[in-house]
Design a protein around this motif. Sequence first.
Motif, PDB file in Angstrom:
ATOM      1  N   ASP A   1      33.471  50.460  28.566  1.00  0.00           N
ATOM      2  CA  ASP A   1      34.411  51.476  29.043  1.00  0.00           C
ATOM      3  C   ASP A   1      34.130  51.867  30.481  1.00  0.00           C
ATOM      4  N   LEU A   2      35.223  52.115  31.195  1.00  0.00           N
ATOM      5  CA  LEU A   2      35.136  52.635  32.553  1.00  0.00           C
ATOM      6  C   LEU A   2      35.834  53.994  32.574  1.00  0.00           C
ATOM      7  N   LEU A   3      35.096  55.035  32.988  1.00  0.00           N
ATOM      8  CA  LEU A   3      35.658  56.382  33.023  1.00  0.00           C
ATOM      9  C   LEU A   3      35.673  56.901  34.455  1.00  0.00           C
ATOM     10  N   ILE A   4      36.786  57.507  34.852  1.00  0.00           N
ATOM     11  CA  ILE A   4      36.850  58.209  36.129  1.00  0.00           C
ATOM     12  C   ILE A   4      37.123  59.671  35.806  1.00  0.00           C
ATOM     13  N   ASN A   5      36.254  60.542  36.279  1.00  0.00           N
ATOM     14  CA  ASN A   5      36.310  61.963  35.911  1.00  0.00           C
ATOM     15  C   ASN A   5      36.448  62.142  34.402  1.00  0.00           C
ATOM     16  N   GLY A   6      35.730  61.320  33.658  1.00  0.00           N
ATOM     17  CA  GLY A   6      35.694  61.458  32.209  1.00  0.00           C
ATOM     18  C   GLY A   6      36.853  60.809  31.466  1.00  0.00           C
ATOM     19  N   GLU A   7      37.830  60.304  32.218  1.00  0.00           N
ATOM     20  CA  GLU A   7      38.992  59.692  31.574  1.00  0.00           C
ATOM     21  C   GLU A   7      38.858  58.169  31.576  1.00  0.00           C
ATOM     22  N   ARG A   8      39.124  57.561  30.395  1.00  0.00           N
ATOM     23  CA  ARG A   8      39.022  56.103  30.289  1.00  0.00           C
ATOM     24  C   ARG A   8      40.163  55.443  31.074  1.00  0.00           C
ATOM     25  N   VAL A   9      39.804  54.531  31.956  1.00  0.00           N
ATOM     26  CA  VAL A   9      40.837  53.934  32.815  1.00  0.00           C
ATOM     27  C   VAL A   9      40.905  52.415  32.680  1.00  0.00           C
ATOM     28  N   ASN A  10      40.238  51.842  31.660  1.00  0.00           N
ATOM     29  CA  ASN A  10      40.230  50.381  31.491  1.00  0.00           C
ATOM     30  C   ASN A  10      41.595  49.737  31.703  1.00  0.00           C
ATOM     31  N   ASP A  11      42.636  50.379  31.170  1.00  0.00           N
ATOM     32  CA  ASP A  11      43.954  49.756  31.183  1.00  0.00           C
ATOM     33  C   ASP A  11      44.864  50.274  32.290  1.00  0.00           C
ATOM     34  N   LYS A  12      44.310  51.088  33.188  1.00  0.00           N
ATOM     35  CA  LYS A  12      45.135  51.611  34.290  1.00  0.00           C
ATOM     36  C   LYS A  12      45.223  50.608  35.427  1.00  0.00           C
ATOM     37  N   ALA A  13      46.413  50.501  36.009  1.00  0.00           N
ATOM     38  CA  ALA A  13      46.599  49.625  37.173  1.00  0.00           C
ATOM     39  C   ALA A  13      45.803  50.180  38.356  1.00  0.00           C
TER      40      ALA A  13
ATOM     41  N   GLY B   1      26.724  39.334  40.457  1.00  0.00           N
ATOM     42  CA  GLY B   1      27.796  40.081  39.794  1.00  0.00           C
ATOM     43  C   GLY B   1      28.260  41.333  40.526  1.00  0.00           C
ATOM     44  N   LYS B   2      27.801  41.531  41.764  1.00  0.00           N
ATOM     45  CA  LYS B   2      28.156  42.741  42.517  1.00  0.00           C
ATOM     46  C   LYS B   2      29.663  42.867  42.735  1.00  0.00           C
ATOM     47  N   SER B   3      30.260  41.794  43.265  1.00  0.00           N
ATOM     48  CA  SER B   3      31.711  41.847  43.554  1.00  0.00           C
ATOM     49  C   SER B   3      32.499  42.019  42.271  1.00  0.00           C
ATOM     50  N   THR B   4      32.082  41.301  41.240  1.00  0.00           N
ATOM     51  CA  THR B   4      32.788  41.402  39.959  1.00  0.00           C
ATOM     52  C   THR B   4      32.776  42.843  39.462  1.00  0.00           C
ATOM     53  N   LEU B   5      31.627  43.499  39.541  1.00  0.00           N
ATOM     54  CA  LEU B   5      31.519  44.875  39.070  1.00  0.00           C
ATOM     55  C   LEU B   5      32.417  45.804  39.895  1.00  0.00           C
ATOM     56  N   LEU B   6      32.398  45.617  41.209  1.00  0.00           N
ATOM     57  CA  LEU B   6      33.227  46.455  42.082  1.00  0.00           C
ATOM     58  C   LEU B   6      34.710  46.249  41.776  1.00  0.00           C
ATOM     59  N   ARG B   7      35.072  44.975  41.562  1.00  0.00           N
ATOM     60  CA  ARG B   7      36.481  44.656  41.277  1.00  0.00           C
ATOM     61  C   ARG B   7      36.913  45.190  39.909  1.00  0.00           C
ATOM     62  N   MET B   8      35.973  45.265  38.981  1.00  0.00           N
ATOM     63  CA  MET B   8      36.296  45.881  37.687  1.00  0.00           C
ATOM     64  C   MET B   8      36.555  47.379  37.866  1.00  0.00           C
ATOM     65  N   ILE B   9      35.751  48.022  38.703  1.00  0.00           N
ATOM     66  CA  ILE B   9      35.924  49.462  38.920  1.00  0.00           C
ATOM     67  C   ILE B   9      37.286  49.743  39.559  1.00  0.00           C
ATOM     68  N   VAL B  10      37.641  48.932  40.554  1.00  0.00           N
ATOM     69  CA  VAL B  10      38.878  49.193  41.282  1.00  0.00           C
ATOM     70  C   VAL B  10      40.108  48.704  40.508  1.00  0.00           C
ATOM     71  N   GLY B  11      39.888  47.828  39.526  1.00  0.00           N
ATOM     72  CA  GLY B  11      40.982  47.402  38.669  1.00  0.00           C
ATOM     73  C   GLY B  11      41.545  46.030  39.013  1.00  0.00           C
ATOM     74  N   LEU B  12      40.834  45.266  39.833  1.00  0.00           N
ATOM     75  CA  LEU B  12      41.303  43.933  40.214  1.00  0.00           C
ATOM     76  C   LEU B  12      40.809  42.856  39.243  1.00  0.00           C
ATOM     77  N   GLU B  13      39.965  43.268  38.300  1.00  0.00           N
ATOM     78  CA  GLU B  13      39.369  42.318  37.364  1.00  0.00           C
ATOM     79  C   GLU B  13      39.398  42.971  35.983  1.00  0.00           C
ATOM     80  N   ASP B  14      39.891  42.255  34.975  1.00  0.00           N
ATOM     81  CA  ASP B  14      39.912  42.815  33.616  1.00  0.00           C
ATOM     82  C   ASP B  14      38.494  43.052  33.095  1.00  0.00           C
ATOM     83  N   ILE B  15      38.356  44.056  32.260  1.00  0.00           N
ATOM     84  CA  ILE B  15      37.077  44.356  31.620  1.00  0.00           C
ATOM     85  C   ILE B  15      37.040  43.642  30.275  1.00  0.00           C
ATOM     86  N   THR B  16      36.005  42.812  30.066  1.00  0.00           N
ATOM     87  CA  THR B  16      35.906  42.073  28.801  1.00  0.00           C
ATOM     88  C   THR B  16      35.550  43.016  27.658  1.00  0.00           C
ATOM     89  N   SER B  17      34.547  43.865  27.864  1.00  0.00           N
ATOM     90  CA  SER B  17      34.250  44.933  26.899  1.00  0.00           C
ATOM     91  C   SER B  17      33.503  46.059  27.595  1.00  0.00           C
TER      92      SER B  17
END
Length: 228
Positions: free
Chosen positions: A60-72, A42-58
């Motif tokens: 939260d992903l935060l960058i500098n404390g801000e939720r970015v799940n839905d950011k391009a 699941g390494k690539s999948t996790l990395l791709r979720m962080i960068v935004g190339l893969e949707d998050i099923t459930s």
Amino acid sequence: MASITLKNLVKKYGDGFPAVNDVSLDIADGEFIILVGPSGCGKSTLLRMIVGLEDITSGDLLINGERVNDKAPRDRNLAMVFQNYALYPHLTVFENIAFPLRLNKGKYSDDQVRKLVHEAADTLELTEHLDRKPGNLSGGQRQRVAMGRAIVRQADAFLFDEPLSNLDAKLRGQMRSEISQMQRRLGVTSVYVTHDQTEAMTLGDRVAVLKKGILQQVASPRELYEQP
Ligand code: ADP
Ligand code: ADP
């Protein structure tokens, strides 16, 4: 620069067992973290979720404390550094580094592009190679050009997906130390995926071990090494 927080992240492809299963992890600003584990964990999948190339099923992903799940991806300001460098052979080093700025048409004047590319080249000790084409560079220099592209955009974090896996052992060793030196010099938050034990034990501040999508352990290389 950025902190990256993963909270109970899950990725399911179809109905199967989750590829990433309830992963929580705090990556500090400036930290170099290694994501390690066998193929298919699941390494690539996790990395791709962080960068935004893969949707998050459930979760939260935060960058500098801000939720970015839905950011391009383009709005997350993270830079992937790819395995095969993905450099353009017909463009000079200067134009390869400038490429992300040129994509942003109108945002940067020619003077600004020149200034940003020269600053990145200076940091990476590529100034004397700016007029050359990638084909005439060593593997280490090419890797630095690839990193130059990430630097020039002033990305908040670098994400490496097995950048050295196609290289021979000698070059791999050389590049390992180049990447490590560069990361420390820049102090930029980095997430580095590998299945190579040597890279895992020598490069990062901490190592996160994934197995079948589950985070088994997060520890410093020293703590991992001293385990029975
Ligand atoms: P790793 O990078 O550790 O090799 P991956 O993240 O590529 O692991 O894969 C994790 C699991 O998810 C594997 O079982 C893989 O087959 C599955 N997987 C990855 N991508 C997809 C996809 N696009 N569709 C369906 N299953 C996938
Ligand atoms: P790696 O082990 O380096 O992650 P893979 O060969 O597992 O590489 O995956 C290569 C590509 O295929 C990735 O984009 C991944 O998402 C996709 N993939 C992996 N497994 C599956 C799968 N079972 N179904 C569909 N796509 C997959």
